[in-house]
Design an enzyme around this catalytic site. Structure first.
Site, short mmCIF file in Angstrom:
data_model
loop_
_atom_site.label_atom_id
_atom_site.label_comp_id
_atom_site.label_asym_id
_atom_site.label_seq_id
_atom_site.Cartn_x
_atom_site.Cartn_y
_atom_site.Cartn_z
N HIS A 121 0.93 11.16 -2.30
CA HIS A 121 -0.30 10.99 -1.53
C HIS A 121 -1.08 12.30 -1.60
O HIS A 121 -0.72 13.28 -0.95
CB HIS A 121 0.03 10.61 -0.08
N GLU B 161 1.15 -0.21 -5.37
CA GLU B 161 0.15 0.83 -5.58
C GLU B 161 0.80 2.09 -6.14
O GLU B 161 1.90 2.48 -5.74
CB GLU B 161 -0.56 1.17 -4.26
N ASP C 141 -0.41 6.05 -6.86
CA ASP C 141 -1.40 7.13 -6.78
C ASP C 141 -1.01 8.21 -7.78
O ASP C 141 0.01 8.88 -7.61
CB ASP C 141 -1.43 7.74 -5.37
N GLU D 113 -4.31 4.14 -8.63
CA GLU D 113 -5.29 5.08 -8.09
C GLU D 113 -5.22 6.30 -8.99
O GLU D 113 -4.28 7.10 -8.94
CB GLU D 113 -4.91 5.43 -6.65
N HIS E 69 0.85 -1.19 0.00
CA HIS E 69 0.00 0.00 0.00
C HIS E 69 0.89 1.24 0.00
O HIS E 69 1.93 1.27 0.66
CB HIS E 69 -0.88 -0.03 1.26
N ASN E 70 0.48 2.27 -0.76
CA ASN E 70 1.27 3.51 -0.82
C ASN E 70 2.76 3.19 -1.03
O ASN E 70 3.63 3.68 -0.31
CB ASN E 70 1.11 4.32 0.47
#
Length: 554
Positions: free
Chosen positions: A150, A135, A137, A184, A105-106
């Site tokens: 983020h 991931e 973003d 994302e 994640h992230n």
């Protein structure tokens, strides 16, 4: 002094006739009675003497001295982890949804998710640890180049194309099995086209662009089918059927964002105004709750076409999914939503995950990039349980433990009762499944050696204790501790025995934790080791059977 091991000497002398050596027959007795070996013990004992005995004279006598015995117990053969399960030993030809997948994640973050640094190093480190789902973003950047960070925080920004390059360079250094890019997407149509260009240009043939055999599939392909391929998980206009017929139009309206953490927070905490203000003032960042309204954006055909088997969809209900969902659709859940579904309909959740992929990610309130324990999500059969790889702790310990098997390839086959469509397994009531066989795990913690000082105070010596934890279905969650040994990190000896009843051994993880006892404050962490129960050298015995020993090191 460093090599004196009174604990091992005690075991050695129990089987030695003269206290000086083990004959081959003595060693065979030890292997049979203590190590629970049953296959060609005579040959194995001979091989151990040949491999680990340093004395040529003892070798000629087919005997093992104490030095050889010590070297054997401290070797890979003496490890608690079954060496036969170190390499790839599982069936890798089943659909992707039948595997637990090591997931991050992230991934771009090196620290917390408020002010931390973003770096391609995060992807390199995760992939080098066997991670198979990372991931990304994505947001609009300057000069027409998409950026990764983020959103709405003070984390630093990196270029999307640099992330894709890092993934392309390191995706298959550790494992040849497929990597999933979980995107994302917050970008405009123009920059989505740039994203698609970078994916195609940088990754080339490694990017999976079409279905494998040119025909409409009926299930997900296997890790074996997808070796050396990188898959994109993101929103997609239409499905595989429309893609095959070429009916998808360019730049249709749709929600491009995959996971909307702000909306999840808003639903979980309807009275969030005070939390919102506190976050905004204390953390000095733009609160994501300000952006909880989903915006309608267009999805570019070019980026949509990069998505084949991992189409991100909104989850409505298990009933809706059972009737309408396609096998290539992936739903994402925040940890609190996953827990709620597990509580309310655990068996349905497991059944859902036997057909298609699910992704679970940490709550948006984990601003320190901390982790939940992935075990509770694996209990529901969730495959893509995404953790902050940059944050050490129990969550990552358990994750590393599960994926330490099967060649550290990032894929672990789920138990059969989680893969079969006609089986209903409820993790809250494991005793109701067919072939229910609880087991007793007995652990005797004998000794430690050369444990480090953890307190910075001069002349500080550890007071070590060992805690053994079982992570599994709710009925199996358990912790037991030895007593602590005062002022001895050099060669502490406990000889304490701990017993656990395990109802679903196929899902159980065993974690050994060493701590420095402190009666006035929290114990200091010294070290840990975690592995699947199924990978321990000895097979657990059914309830009521005779207990045996197995001398292994952790």
């Amino acid at each position: 002094m460093l090599t004196q091991r009174e604990d091992v000497l005690k075991v050695f002398q129990e089987y030695s006739v003269d206290g000086q050596k083990l004959s081959q027959s003595n060693l065979e007795d030890f292997l049979r009675e203590e190590q629970l070996e049953g296959d060609d013990i005579q040959l194995h004992a001979k091989q151990l003497i040949e491999c680990y005995e340093p004395s040529d004279k003892a070798k000629r006598m087919n005997a093992m001295t104490f030095d050889g015995f010590l070297m054997y117990l401290g070797s890979a053969e003496g490890s608690i982890f079954n060496p036969q399960q170190r390499g790839i030993f599982q069936d890798m030809t089943q659909p992707l949804c039948h595997y637990f997948i090591s997931s991050s994640h992230n991934t771009y973050l090196m620290e917390d998710q408020l002010r931390g640094q973003s770096s391609v190093e995060g992807y390199i480190r995760a992939l080098n640890r066997g991670c198979r789902c990372v991931e990304v973003d994505c947001w609009d950047g300057a000069n027409g180049e998409p950026i990764v960070y983020h959103g709405h925080t003070f984390t630093s920004k990196i270029l999307f194309k640099d992330v894709v390059s890092a993934v392309g360079n390191y995706a298959f250094k550790v494992s040849q099995y497929p990597v999933i890019l979980s995107i994302e997407n917050h970008c405009s149509v123009e920059q989505q086209r740039v994203m698609a260009h970078h994916l195609n240009h940088i990754l080339g043939d490694r990017l999976l662009k079409t279905i494998l055999d040119g025909k409409a599939p009926i299930r997900l392909p296997s890790p074996e089918d997808l070796k050396g391929k990188i898959l994109v998980k993101a929103k997609k206009d239409g499905g595989l059927e429309q893609s095959l017929s070429g009916m998808v139009e360019d730049s249709l309206n749709g929600e491009v964002s995959d996971d909307d953490e702000a909306a999840e927070i808003d639903e979980d905490h309807p009275h969030h105004e005070s939390i919102h203000c506190r976050l905004k003032v204390v953390s000095y960042f733009i609160c994501p709750l300000c952006f909880s309204q989903k915006s309608k954006q267009r999805l570019s055909k070019e980026l949509s076409d990069c998505v084949v088997y991992c189409k991100s969809v909104h989850f409505t209900s298990f009933k809706h999914s059972r009737i309408h969902s396609k096998f290539y659709e992936v739903a994402s859940f925040t940890e609190s939503k996953a827990r709620k579904h597990l509580r309310d309909a655990g068996a349905e959740f497991v059944h859902h995950n036997s057909r298609q992929l699910s992704r679970v990610y940490p709550s948006g309130f984990r601003t320190d990039s901390s982790n939940f324990n992935p075990q509770e999500m694996w209990n529901a059969g969730c495959q893509i349980v995404a953790l902050n790889f940059q944050t050490a702790g129990e969550g990552m310990d358990v994750n590393d433990g599960l994926f330490s098997q099967n060649g550290c390839c990032g894929y672990v086959l789920k138990p059969s009762f989680m893969r079969e469509a006609d089986v209903r397994f409820d993790p809250e009531m494991p005793q109701k499944r067919d072939h229910y066989h609880p087991v007793v795990l007995t652990v005797q913690v004998i000794s430690g050696q050369q444990l480090p000082k953890v307190n910075i105070k001069e002349d500080s010596i550890v007071d070590p204790l060992v805690r053994v934890e079982v992570h599994g279905v709710p009925m199996d969650q358990a912790k037991q501790e030895t007593r602590y040994i005062e002022n001895n990190g050099f060669n502490p000896m406990w000889y304490d025995t701990l017993h656990f009843t395990i109802h679903t051994p196929e899902l159980a993880m065993v974690r050994f934790v060493v701590e420095d006892y402190d009666k006035t404050s929290k114990n200091d962490f010294v070290g840990q080791y975690t592995l699947p129960l199924s990978c321990m050298q000895t097979k657990p015995r059914p309830l009521g059977s005779e207990t045996k020993h197995l001398y292994v090191y952790v």
